[in-house]
Each structure stands twice: as structure tokens, then as C-alpha cells.
Design a protein around this motif. Structure first.
Motif, PDB file in Angstrom:
ATOM      1  N   VAL A 157       0.832  -1.203   0.000  1.00 30.59           N
ATOM      2  CA  VAL A 157       0.000   0.000   0.000  1.00 30.59           C
ATOM      3  C   VAL A 157       0.866   1.251   0.000  1.00 30.59           C
ATOM      4  O   VAL A 157       2.089   1.180  -0.156  1.00 30.59           O
ATOM      5  CB  VAL A 157      -0.966  -0.021   1.207  1.00 30.59           C
ATOM      6  CG1 VAL A 157      -1.868  -1.238   1.119  1.00 30.59           C
ATOM      7  CG2 VAL A 157      -0.215  -0.016   2.524  1.00 30.59           C
ATOM      8  N   ALA A 158       0.222   2.407   0.203  1.00 31.50           N
ATOM      9  CA  ALA A 158       0.912   3.687   0.081  1.00 31.50           C
ATOM     10  C   ALA A 158       2.080   3.832   1.052  1.00 31.50           C
ATOM     11  O   ALA A 158       3.095   4.449   0.724  1.00 31.50           O
ATOM     12  CB  ALA A 158      -0.085   4.827   0.279  1.00 31.50           C
ATOM     13  N   ASP A 159       1.957   3.271   2.258  1.00 37.00           N
ATOM     14  CA  ASP A 159       3.048   3.399   3.231  1.00 37.00           C
ATOM     15  C   ASP A 159       4.073   2.283   3.112  1.00 37.00           C
ATOM     16  O   ASP A 159       4.888   2.074   4.015  1.00 37.00           O
ATOM     17  CB  ASP A 159       2.481   3.444   4.649  1.00 37.00           C
ATOM     18  CG  ASP A 159       1.752   2.159   5.029  1.00 37.00           C
ATOM     19  OD1 ASP A 159       1.732   1.216   4.210  1.00 37.00           O
ATOM     20  OD2 ASP A 159       1.198   2.100   6.142  1.00 37.00           O
ATOM     21  N   LYS A 160       4.021   1.511   2.002  1.00 40.96           N
ATOM     22  CA  LYS A 160       4.964   0.440   1.664  1.00 40.96           C
ATOM     23  C   LYS A 160       4.801  -0.812   2.524  1.00 40.96           C
ATOM     24  O   LYS A 160       5.608  -1.743   2.420  1.00 40.96           O
ATOM     25  CB  LYS A 160       6.426   0.932   1.743  1.00 40.96           C
ATOM     26  CG  LYS A 160       6.724   2.185   0.920  1.00 40.96           C
ATOM     27  CD  LYS A 160       6.375   1.990  -0.535  1.00 40.96           C
ATOM     28  CE  LYS A 160       6.681   3.238  -1.366  1.00 40.96           C
ATOM     29  NZ  LYS A 160       6.238   3.088  -2.773  1.00 40.96           N
ATOM     30  N   GLU A 161       3.770  -0.851   3.360  1.00 43.70           N
ATOM     31  CA  GLU A 161       3.483  -2.062   4.122  1.00 43.70           C
ATOM     32  C   GLU A 161       2.692  -3.037   3.253  1.00 43.70           C
ATOM     33  O   GLU A 161       1.978  -2.633   2.330  1.00 43.70           O
ATOM     34  CB  GLU A 161       2.688  -1.725   5.388  1.00 43.70           C
ATOM     35  CG  GLU A 161       3.454  -0.919   6.419  1.00 43.70           C
ATOM     36  CD  GLU A 161       4.582  -1.715   7.063  1.00 43.70           C
ATOM     37  OE1 GLU A 161       4.407  -2.944   7.233  1.00 43.70           O
ATOM     38  OE2 GLU A 161       5.625  -1.119   7.384  1.00 43.70           O
ATOM     39  N   ASN A 162       2.822  -4.335   3.569  1.00 42.37           N
ATOM     40  CA  ASN A 162       2.102  -5.373   2.820  1.00 42.37           C
ATOM     41  C   ASN A 162       0.870  -5.833   3.596  1.00 42.37           C
ATOM     42  O   ASN A 162       0.931  -6.031   4.816  1.00 42.37           O
ATOM     43  CB  ASN A 162       3.011  -6.573   2.551  1.00 42.37           C
ATOM     44  CG  ASN A 162       4.106  -6.259   1.559  1.00 42.37           C
ATOM     45  OD1 ASN A 162       3.911  -5.460   0.639  1.00 42.37           O
ATOM     46  ND2 ASN A 162       5.266  -6.864   1.718  1.00 42.37           N
ATOM     47  N   TYR A 163      -0.225  -6.008   2.859  1.00 41.20           N
ATOM     48  CA  TYR A 163      -1.465  -6.499   3.446  1.00 41.20           C
ATOM     49  C   TYR A 163      -1.993  -7.653   2.597  1.00 41.20           C
ATOM     50  O   TYR A 163      -1.927  -7.603   1.366  1.00 41.20           O
ATOM     51  CB  TYR A 163      -2.519  -5.388   3.527  1.00 41.20           C
ATOM     52  CG  TYR A 163      -2.201  -4.329   4.553  1.00 41.20           C
ATOM     53  CD1 TYR A 163      -2.735  -4.386   5.831  1.00 41.20           C
ATOM     54  CD2 TYR A 163      -1.345  -3.266   4.245  1.00 41.20           C
ATOM     55  CE1 TYR A 163      -2.441  -3.416   6.781  1.00 41.20           C
ATOM     56  CE2 TYR A 163      -1.036  -2.295   5.186  1.00 41.20           C
ATOM     57  CZ  TYR A 163      -1.588  -2.381   6.451  1.00 41.20           C
ATOM     58  OH  TYR A 163      -1.285  -1.431   7.398  1.00 41.20           O
TER      59      TYR A 163
END
Length: 654
Positions: free
Chosen positions: A402-408
Motif C-alpha cells: 500500500v501507500a506506506d509500503k506495508e504489505n497487506y
């Protein structure tokens, strides 16, 4: 004041007997049952999902020329096309340029191997890419056959034993992994009643002993890469009869399993083991909700993502579904270190299940142990992350950055009703954010494929194949509050629009992937009231005196509260979790005319979802001579019988 009336939707006579009071449950039946006699202001959503999405922008579909009895779908990752095998034919469709063709794969009934000539059909049951070519396999009138499909031409026929069944068989799986092909399809038509797991192409052909599985129903086969190539495995997932039942009547009759074999397995040294898997081990898959102590024993589907995780979809005896996640490394370690169940003898020098390097084969003493005791004592315990009253049948998982580079992780769950639930795994728990209804009319989902390269879903029924983007941001309206409260990892707010993250890789999108969305995340102008008062969400309704009228507000968010407001007064309130927010006017009077607004409130964000203005035709000369189409008398017996039938249907779908 309401704006001038624009169109008449329904009317009712000025004279009729006093209205009969109706309990709330009957309103549901009336809404679905009655056409013109009652004013139906909107349609009910079909399920209690958070938002319902149908026919969105970017969807493309290909319809078959008939309803197919059986289909097999193949889509190559990253491509825009799809192959569909059916009865005596192969469909091809390219979603990008809308090119398509249908090729016949008819059979010569005079050469049929079927006992019944009516079964002399060629069901195409498998399509895949093998050695750079498209491989198509079918039943071919009880004589399994494969063809290479090259430049829209069939190459010479190939013996399809173990690659296609002799007739339609739902418990048939084929896995292509490099030059090797694995299958659970029986090789001969009239023997080999016990399904086996086989390697049928590539390296030496191997099969499982008839004693290592008890009446297995196979679910999925997947290749598993290890640190060392010689240690690579094939995992296959299945259900089988529980050996502990009926000795233990409380034990489930069926249990779910994961089994491993080494890809480099070369069979045994002795004549008895030369053509058999010598590295097979199996273990019980456990999916239990510790909070409620609910067991989910019936494995439905499996999906593996690259980050060492196996997602399993399960059902329990009540038809509830659950998703449990397992670690590939934990399963691998369990197979390597666990003792064998019920085995008390000495462990052989070559440990059961051990992968050997080079040309070395499993010694006879090791095979003898593993063939008699294939189950490890350790159970593979999953972490339950999601369970639901819905009956899910297929599972796909996509990992999104996502936008903050975290994976979901986003779960796509196909229901038995023909819809797909989109569930995102948030840090503080999973959230069902969207229901997708992919087909033009309700139909069972027969295939669902995730294309991670193109961020698309391919979904097929017996009538059509649909391609749709994973990012369907238009479902959340074009206001900031609705966009960020969707908690959709694919979507964010930027440039006054709810937009896919793939379109703004370098932009700063507003997103909040948590249950508690900050109040100040949106600009001030979007912080409380979203602008949904477009012309399409306002409607004038002409209703005569003494008429009955339903006002229905479709719930866009399963997590919002909905309220009908008339003249600044609440006339109906619906808590979150309801399927619809309904206001029923049983007897229209002068003071009930005016503007009705349905307002949703979720956390700090509220918006007007729809506005309906009820007008009296007698106050406008254009409507004074309108003919009545409403209830002219007390409802008849046939009316109430039909109503009771509708109520039964409502109970059934709930």
C-alpha cells in the motif's frame, strides 16, 4: 420544499378500505413480491455484505453460446486471454482486444469406449502449459486423450491416461511443475478404485500405495521450494475417512490432511517399491477457533502466497466457514522432526520422508516403515484469522503493498450464492470490506483465478467468464470519508478522487488500514459530510393520498448506521449490520408529504445516501387525471398466500 415533480412512479386510488397493519417481517415479503400495486422505492441487497459491487467500470465479460454442463479454465499469468474447456469444444477469448473463437473437439461415437452411447462425449477437463505449448485433455468418449494446441490447430493425439478421467469426475486434479506432471486420476477404467497420487510425466512414474490413504478426496496439489533443490517437495491436500471413527463416536468422520513427497523421489530398491512413492508422509490439518472452541474439519480450498504462508479454507458441520493460515517452514519442520504415529520401532538410518541427493534410492527398510506408518504424530495447527456464517467454496489471496509500503493480505472468498467477499487482514483483525457480484445474473462460481501481475480476477460460471480489476475504487463514491473508511488497500484519496494505488505510485494517497480511522485524515471540507447528493441519488415520487409506500435505503457500508429523516425528524433508524434500511408508510396523509433523506453515519463520517421527495398529484394539474395503479381493495387470499411464500424465501436466503 421539494423540487417540481419530474415523473410518476406509482399511484393509488383515493378511495379504499382502511389499511391493514403489517408487521415488519411482512414488509420484506411485500418488497420482493409486489410490483405496481405497491410503491417499491428501491431493491433490497441480496446479502449482508459491507458494500455490494456489480458491473463496475473496467469489467469485461465473455458469454458462452450455451449453458455449459462442465468447464475447465486456463489463464496464463500476465496475459489478457483465457481458455475454457467445455463439452466437445474449446473457447478462447482475449479481454484486451475482444477477439474470440470456439473450436470443436468432437468424438467419433463409432470408436467410443463407453458402455452407454449417451456418455460418448468429450468433456475437456484440463488445460495447461507444458513444454511451451498449450496442452488440452479430455474424456474423449471414455478414451482419455490430450492434444497440443498450437496456432489454433490440434497436433497429433496423445494418450491421456491419468491426465483426464474416463467421464466427468469432480475429484480430478492435475499439476504441471516444470517437466513433471502429477495427477490423482485413475489410469484404468475398470480397476484401481482407490484414488492414488501419481507422477505421470517427466521423471519415473510413481504412485501411492493403496494403504496410505482411506477414501481420499483431493483438494489441491502445489510445488514447494526448499533452500536446497534436492529437498523440493510436492504437497497435496485432501480429506479422508478418519481412522479414529467409529471407535471414537465423538471424532469427526472426515479429517483434513496435508501430505508431502520429495520431487526427487526415484522409488524404492525392491520390486514391491520400485514404482511407489517412498518419501510420502501425511499429517492432520487442524483449524480451531480457540475463543469459541469451534472446529473446522472440512477442507475446501488451499492457496499459497510467496511469503511462506498457506491459507486453508474450511467448513464445519453447521456450514460455517473459516480461514486458517499455516507456515510452510513449520509444516516442513513437522515432517522432518515428528515421530510416526503409532510406530514404536527403531528409526531407520534413512529417516522416513527424507529426500536423498543424486541417484540414491530409499532403502527397503525405510520404505517398509513409511508404507505401514505414513502419518506423523504432530498435527499441523493453523492460526484462525477469519470465520463467517457464509458458506465459502473457493479462496484466493493477494498480497498488496500500500501507500506506506506495508504489505497487506487480501482474501477473495467465493460464496455458494455466486458472489465474492473481499476480506482485508488489518493489524487489528480482518474486515469484510466488499461483496462482488461478478455475473449479470446470479450463478455458481465454477472457477476463480487471481492474476497478480495484472491485479485482476478471472471468474467463470456455466454461462460466462468475467475479468475484473482487484481495485474497484468507484464502489466507495467520490468523497474522502467513504474512500478512507472502506479500508481497501487498493484505493486511496488523491486529487479529489478515490483512486487505485497502481495509478499513483509516486503520489501521496490518503489511506487508513485500521479499524479506528483518524477523524482528521480527510481535508476539512470532507471531514464530516460527504457529497453524495448527485442527481442520481435524488428522486421525486408521486404518491396519492391513502397510498402505501416503501422507502428503501441500500446500505453501502455494513459498518455504518442508517437513518431516514423527514422534516428534521427521525422516522426510521437501522443499526449497522442490517441488510437494508426500510421506512414504510402505511397510509399516506398530507403531513407525510415532503423530503425524506437517508443519512449514513460511520465513526466520524456521515453522508446523505439518497433523497426521495414524495409529492401529491392533486396539488399539480399535470397529475390530477392520473389513473390509479395501486391497491384497489383489501388484498385477496392469493395475495397473502404469495406473501407467505415470499417470507419463506426470505428466511431461506438469510
Amino acid at each position: 420544499m421539494c423540487p417540481p415533480p419530474q415523473r410518476r412512479l406509482a399511484a393509488s386510488p383515493a378511495r379504499r378500505p382502511p389499511p391493514l397493519p403489517l408487521p415488519p417481517l411482512l414488509l420484506l415479503g411485500l418488497l420482493g413480491l409486489l410490483g405496481p400495486p405497491l410503491l417499491r422505492c428501491a431493491a433490497l441487497p441480496r446479502t449482508a455484505s459491507p458494500r455490494i459491487l456489480t458491473g463496475a467500470q473496467g469489467w469485461k465479460n465473455f458469454q458462452f453460446n450455451t449453458t455449459e454442463k462442465h468447464i475447465a479454465v486456463y489463464h496464463e499469468e500476465g496475459s489478457s486471454s483465457v481458455f475454457v474447456g467445455a463439452e466437445n469444444k474449446l473457447y478462447f477469448y482475449d479481454f484486451e482486444n475482444s477477439t474470440s473463437y470456439v473450436e470443436r473437439f468432437d468424438v467419433d461415437k463409432s470408436r467410443s469406449m463407453c458402455e452407454n452411447t449417451e456418455e460418448a462425449i468429450n468433456y475437456l477437463t484440463f488445460i495447461g502449459k507444458y513444454q511451451g505449448k498449450v496442452l488440452v485433455c479430455g474424456t474423449n468418449a471414455c478414451k482419455p486423450t490430450c492434444w497440443y494446441w498450437v496456432n489454433r490447430q490440434k497436433e497429433a493425439e496423445i494418450n491421456g491416461q491419468s491426465l483426464a478421467p474416463f467421464g466427468l469426475d469432480k475429484n480430478s486434479l492435475v499439476l504441471i511443475d516444470g517437466n513433471d506432471i502429477y495427477s490423482n486420476i485413475r489410469k484404468y477404467q475398470y480397476n484401481g478404485r482407490i484414488p492414488r497420487f501419481r507422477r505421470v510425466q517427466g521423471a519415473a512414474e510413481l504412485y501411492t500405495s493403496d494403504t496410505v490413504m482411506k477414501n481420499p478426496q483431493f483438494v489441491k496439489m502445489v510445488p514447494i521450494q526448499q533452500k536446497e533443490a534436492y529437498d523440493d517437495k510436492i504437497y497435496f491436500f485432501f480429506r479422508e475417512d478418519n481412522p479414529d471413527w467409529p471407535n471414537n463416536p465423538l471424532a469427526p468422520r472426515k479429517i483434513s490432511r496435508v501430505a508431502q513427497v520429495c520431487k526427487g523421489d526415484k522409488g524404492g530398491n525392491g520390486s514391491f517399491s520400485a514404482a511407489k512413492w517412498t518419501t510420502l508422509l501425511k499429517s492432520m490439518l487442524v483449524c480451531v477457533d480457540s475463543a469459541t472452541n469451534r472446529n473446522f474439519d472440512w477442507l475446501q480450498d488451499v492457496f499459497i502466497i510467496e511469503s511462506d504462508q498457506i491459507y486453508g479454507l474450511f467448513l464445519n458441520e453447521w456450514g460455517y466457514s473459516a480461514v486458517c493460515v499455516y507456515s510452510v517452514s513449520d509444516i516442513s519442520e513437522g515432517f522432518k522432526t515428528s515421530p510416526l504415529k503409532n510406530y514404536s520401532g527403531k528409526t531407520p538410518a534413512v529417516r522416513p520422508g527424507q529426500c536423498l541427493q543424486g541417484t540414491e534410492k530409499t532403502p527397503p527398510e525405510t520404505f517398509k516403515v513409511i508404507d505401514s506408518y505414513p502419518e506423523v504424530a504432530a498435527q499441523m495447527n493453523g492460526k484462525i484469522i477469519f470465520y463467517s456464517k457464509h458458506r465459502y467454496q473457493q479462496l484466493g489471496v493477494h498480497q498488496v503493498q500500500v501507500a506506506d509500503k506495508e504489505n497487506y493480505d487480501v482474501l477473495y472468498l467465493a460464496t455458494d450464492k455466486g458472489s465474492i467477499h473481499k476480506v482485508v487482514i488489518l493489524p487489528d483483525g480482518p474486515m469484510n470490506i466488499l461483496e462482488i457480484q461478478p455475473f449479470r445474473s446470479q450463478a455458481v462460481i465454477l472457477a476463480m483465478i487471481l492474476d497478480k501481475t495484472r491485479n485482476e480476477l478471472i471468474v467463470a460460471s456455466a454461462n460466462e467468464v468475467v475479468q475484473l480489476p482487484m481495485a474497484s475504487c468507484g464502489a466507495y463514491k467520490n468523497n474522502c470519508g467513504s474512500c478512507v473508511l472502506s479500508r481497501d488497500p487498493y484505493c486511496g484519496w488523491i486529487n479529489e478522487k478515490c483512486t487505485s494505488i497502481n495509478e499513483h505510485k509516486n503520489g501521496t494517497l490518503l489511506q487508513s488500514l485500521r479499524h479506528d480511522v483518524p477523524r482528521n485524515i480527510c481535508p476539512t471540507s470532507n471531514n464530516s459530510e460527504g457529497d453524495s447528493s448527485s442527481p442520481s441519488s435524488k428522486e421525486d415520487l408521486i404518491v396519492t393520498l391513502n397510498a402505501r409506500c416503501f422507502l428503501n435505503c441500500s446500505q453501502e457500508s455494513h459498518y455504518a448506521d442508517y437513518t431516514w429523516i423527514h422534516n428534521n425528524r427521525t422516522v426510521a433508524h437501522c443499526n449497522s449490520g442490517h441488510r437494508h434500511c426500510l421506512h414504510f408508510i402505511d397510509n399516506m396523509t398530507n403531513e407525510l408529504y415532503g423530503e425524506y433523506s437517508c443519512v449514513s453515519k460511520e465513526d466520524w463520517f456521515h453522508q446523505t445516501v439518497i433523497t426521495k421527495c414524495l409529492k401529491n398529484p392533486s396539488q399539480d394539474s399535470k397529475f390530477k387525471n392520473v389513473k390509479s395503479v395501486g391497491l384497489a381493495s383489501v388484498p385477496s387470499l392469493s395475495f397473502w398466500l404469495g406473501l407467505l411464500h415470499m417470507i419463506a424465501i426470505v428466511f431461506t436466503i438469510q
